[in-house]
Design an enzyme around this catalytic site. Sequence first.
Site, PDB file in Angstrom:
ATOM      1  CG  ASP A 102      -7.168  -6.015 -61.758  1.00 41.30           C
ATOM      2  OD1 ASP A 102      -7.636  -6.648 -61.981  1.00 41.30           O
ATOM      3  OD2 ASP A 102      -7.710  -6.126 -60.250  1.00 41.30           O
ATOM      4  CG  HIS A 299      -5.535  -9.780 -65.602  1.00 41.35           C
ATOM      5  ND1 HIS A 299      -6.396  -8.305 -65.176  1.00 41.35           N
ATOM      6  CD2 HIS A 299      -6.176  -9.835 -64.089  1.00 41.35           C
ATOM      7  CE1 HIS A 299      -6.829  -7.581 -64.828  1.00 41.35           C
ATOM      8  NE2 HIS A 299      -6.121  -8.572 -64.006  1.00 41.35           N
TER       9      HIS A 299
END
Length: 322
Positions: A102, A299
């Site tokens: 991320d 994610h």
Amino acid sequence: MNEAIKHSQVEVNGVRLHLAEQGEGPLVLLLHGFPESWYSWRHQFGPLAEAGYRVVAPDQRGYARSSQPEDVDKYSLLHLVGDVTALIGALGEERAVLVGHDWGAPVAWATAALRPDLVRGVAGLSVPPLPLGGPPPLTAARENFGEGFYQIYFQEPGRADAELAADIRSSLRRILCGIQPDGVPRPWIVPEGQGLLDTVPEPERLPDWLTEADLDAFTADYAPHGERAFTGGLNWYRNLDRNAELLAAFTGVTVEVPALYIAGDQDLVNAMLPPGALAHLLGRLPRLHGHVRLPDTGHWTQQERPAEVTAALLDFLASLDK
């Protein structure tokens, strides 16, 4: 067997960073994203340490148990790269392998691009190597996704901060479980008239990869900052346009060190990239070792698929000159 994970603190560039560390050998730095902490790498510590690496995961500037500068301007990408470069030296090392997920991925990519002398190799999870410099990214985000796009929503000081800090554990649970409830990659949009957490309802149950104990650990990391629990991480987003301005001189710079990219096929980041963009971005990695695409993965890459991510990292690490 390696000893348990050790915790310590180190001062770099005027901030105090909390570190989690295990193992001995070549240094591997694990850089977390939003809204996470060192704990997001919990599954990687043991296997990497047992394979002969010194594994260190900091809580990055403004996050969790690390200190949180008041000034929003103290969270530029240059500050974050500076923290990584200083941390390598503070650990008594000359070089490191960087692994980022991320927001940790842009930090890892940028450090590798700007300081290749310090980086033996770099792996990015979820976020590919975005260009340094270039046009203000928030302008394009507004055009493509509107004012409700989460990165735009985060720009107003105090708004998302207060919403998320009102119930830290609930906010973490909602975001970790709810930004992709049906596994379909789509941008995170806050409709007009709604709040951030209205878009991520409380889950009926936790996914298999997240436990109540995990949530307890994340919450304990964030709790010391109280009403500013998420402000440090949000300030990273508040420097997006400033980063492009500060790094204008480095537009077009590529990542010349060995590289690895890992991403889930259901990651919402996929929906934020224009068609064909990923291949172009990976073209900035002339020494790309591999592109690992994980099926049925969202994610939270290294938490959702710990075995696969660890295996890919070990394969990459073994390919590097020690």
